[in-house]
Design an enzyme around this catalytic site. Structure first.
Site, PDB file in Angstrom:
ATOM      1  N   LYS A 121       0.851  -1.192   0.000  1.00  0.00           N
ATOM      2  CA  LYS A 121       0.000   0.000   0.000  1.00  0.00           C
ATOM      3  C   LYS A 121       0.886   1.242   0.000  1.00  0.00           C
ATOM      4  O   LYS A 121       1.922   1.279   0.679  1.00  0.00           O
ATOM      5  CB  LYS A 121      -0.883  -0.034   1.246  1.00  0.00           C
ATOM      6  CG  LYS A 121      -1.926   1.057   1.355  1.00  0.00           C
ATOM      7  CD  LYS A 121      -2.766   0.823   2.606  1.00  0.00           C
ATOM      8  CE  LYS A 121      -3.829   1.875   2.795  1.00  0.00           C
ATOM      9  NZ  LYS A 121      -4.637   1.616   4.025  1.00  0.00           N
ATOM     10  N   SER A 202      -9.363   1.505   3.357  1.00  0.00           N
ATOM     11  CA  SER A 202      -8.545   2.311   2.463  1.00  0.00           C
ATOM     12  C   SER A 202      -7.525   1.516   1.664  1.00  0.00           C
ATOM     13  O   SER A 202      -6.909   2.040   0.751  1.00  0.00           O
ATOM     14  CB  SER A 202      -7.822   3.396   3.255  1.00  0.00           C
ATOM     15  OG  SER A 202      -6.928   2.832   4.205  1.00  0.00           O
ATOM     16  N   SER A 226      -9.862  -0.897   7.368  1.00  0.00           N
ATOM     17  CA  SER A 226      -9.187  -0.642   6.094  1.00  0.00           C
ATOM     18  C   SER A 226      -8.416  -1.829   5.523  1.00  0.00           C
ATOM     19  O   SER A 226      -7.943  -1.765   4.392  1.00  0.00           O
ATOM     20  CB  SER A 226      -8.245   0.562   6.224  1.00  0.00           C
ATOM     21  OG  SER A 226      -8.993   1.751   6.263  1.00  0.00           O
TER      22      SER A 226
END
Length: 542
Positions: A121, A202, A226
């Site tokens: 990420k 996210s 997330s």
């Protein structure tokens, strides 16, 4: 639903929230959609291969690390324009792979991750040529000085850092009405099952990339939902570890009392392998000291296909009821648990449910301001923002690029907060931990003598709506997130072609138990199937 209401819902039963470059910064490939990707999917040689299968293929000489890396790079080049899941690939990936191939010949393999390509990420530092931006154009020139501790651990294990994934900008902590999976740098990420559906966030790009077989595995981060939300909506396994099991150093923060990184994979066994390589005490993160003597160097030893037999599992019915079809899938999942020998205590209740939503948000606002300011002090001169206040000003000055769909109300609220010495913050944090730990998860486990609690992770993916933002249904991430306890989601079936997961959560350091239970459920149910990349739901049923 706005972000603040969502945080309240999460305490009631909701989920919280290069091909250099593959896309121009801020581009969105929303109009690029295949009628289906069946041809591409069937042609991909590595589709659904597990980490151990990839490792065995290298041992047998059927593939090299370089060959695997090239295949995944080609896959990204082919499919990423449709998905917006990957922001950039590592220009050194093939060189690293070749060095690991030579090392295998000269010295043997380091372990099960030797030569395995993984994605990170884009809020996780890498001390290489890649950027670390949290999806923001304000950090477009930010090259971290060194690897995050967890990245060091992965590299030491022989993993190849293949690239960085798109995410909900600033890990979904900028606006009340954001669209999960959208960032100023990368545009909107698309759900690989139905492309006009949302990937949740996210860790949107990480979930999509794993599901679409753009990598062998990926790393996401979670503050509240997330990891588990993009895992459930993209049909993969997501493990949010106990706070302190994985170092937070070198990760762009929201809140130190809840932030953690974790693996996102296609199988529970792969998640166990990844977690094994990520743990360790880090002098730069004091929370990891608590993991000394509690972490494991090999979580795969807890993989037991009969691991549900005799386990006492509580069914948290208070997280059901937001969707009748989700409830039906959960009933099927509960029947699998029973058939595998689990003793279901049904129902159980977290008596403090719904009592920490407002104070959770307060804690996140305080910590975001403090933690982000601390992180921004470490960035170089090429980054134009050094404080949250600078960032707010930058977004105003670049509103057409950064604020075209939603604002930065959350930033503005955080900026108004004081220091972490404020009694308001201190009291809120203490209250949250008491309500979610001693009087929440731990109280429920002890009352019913449970090994774990199960609940729906969330509902099927909603249609992406850049104008009005996310349309969350329900879920169960918040108690584990606020308490800092582990949460593991596994695919549990499909609703109109959209995946839904079931969550297993328990007390601190209970990853071995959760891995054992989730693996046994996964092996008995086997709901994971790769996406078909349909443009719309209507086209998926034709």
């Amino acid at each position: 639903m706005n972000r603040r209401d969502f945080l309240h819902l999460s305490s009631l039963g909701g989920s919280f929230l290069a091909l250099a470059p593959l896309l121009p910064l801020g581009a969105c490939s929303c109009s690029s959609s295949p009628t289906s990707a069946t041809t591409a999917s069937e042609a991909f040689a590595l589709e659904e291969m597990t980490l151990l299968q990839l490792q065995e293929a290298m041992r047998e000489g059927r593939y090299t690390a370089r060959a695997l890396t090239q295949l995944y790079l080609d896959r990204i080049e082919e499919l990423n324009p449709k998905l917006n899941a990957v922001l950039e690939v590592n220009p050194e990936a093939l060189q690293i792979a070749e060095a690991l191939d030579q090392e295998r010949k000269d010295k043997g393999e380091r372990g099960p991750l030797h030569g395995i390509p993984v994605l990170l990420k884009d809020n996780i530092d890498t001390g290489d040529q890649m950027k670390t931006t949290a999806g923001s154009l304000a950090l477009a020139n930010h090259v971290a000085q060194k690897d995050a501790f967890l990245v060091q651990r992965l590299r030491e294990a022989g993993a190849i850092i293949l690239g960085k994934t798109n995410l909900s900008e600033w890990a979904n902590f900028r606006s009340d009405n954001s669209s999960s999976g959208w960032s100023g740098r990368g545009g909107q990420t698309h759900n690989p099952y139905i492309l006009d559906r949302n990937p949740c966030g996210s860790s949107s790009g990480s979930g999509v990339a794993v599901s679409a077989n753009l990598c062998a595995a990926a790393i996401g981060t979670e503050t509240d939902g997330s990891i588990v939300c993009p895992s459930t909506t993209n049909g993969v396994v997501g493990l949010k570890p106990t706070l302190g099991l994985v170092s937070r150093s070198g990760i762009i923060p929201i809140a130190h009392s809840q932030d953690t990184a974790g693996p996102m994979t296609r199988t529970v066994a792969d998640a166990a392998l990844m977690l094994s390589a990520m743990t360790g005490v880090d002098a730069a993160d004091e929370a990891t000291a608590a993991s000394n003597g509690k972490s494991q160097t090999d979580y795969t030893k807890f993989l037991d296909a009969k691991g549900l037999n005799g386990a006492r599992i509580g069914v948290a019915r208070q997280f059901f009821g937001f969707d009748a079809e989700v409830d039906e899938l959960m009933e099927d999942a509960l029947e699998v648990l029973r058939q595998q020998g689990a003793v279901l205590v049904d129902p159980v209740s977290l008596e403090t449910r719904g009592q920490w939503g407002r104070t959770e948000y307060d804690v996140l606002l305080y910590e975001f301001k403090h933690d982000l300011n601390a992180y921004l002090k470490t960035v170089g001169p090429d980054v134009p923002v050094k404080t949250l206040e600078d960032l707010i000003a930058y977004n105003k000055e670049h509103a057409s690029e950064e604020l075209p769909w939603f604002g930065q109300e959350t930033f503005l609220e955080a900026q108004k907060k004081g220091e972490l010495s404020d009694t308001t913050y201190q009291n809120a944090l203490a209250r949250n931990l008491r309500l979610t730990r001693d009087e929440g998860i731990d109280a429920t486990l002890q009352k019913h003598q449970l090994d774990a609690i199960v609940a729906p992770t969330g509902g099927p993916a909603w249609v992406t709506d850049l104008v009005n933002g996310d349309h969350f249904g329900g879920g169960s991430s918040s108690a584990a997130a606020v308490s800092g306890y582990p949460n593991l989601t596994v695919p549990a079936g499909f609703i109109h072609g959209l995946p839904v997961g079931i969550s297993f959560f328990s007390t601190a350091w209970s990853e071995p138990t959760l891995i054992r239970l989730a693996y046994a459920y996964e092996q008995a149910s086997k709901h994971r199937r790769p996406p078909q990349f349909f443009p719309t739901l209507e086209q998926s049923i034709k």
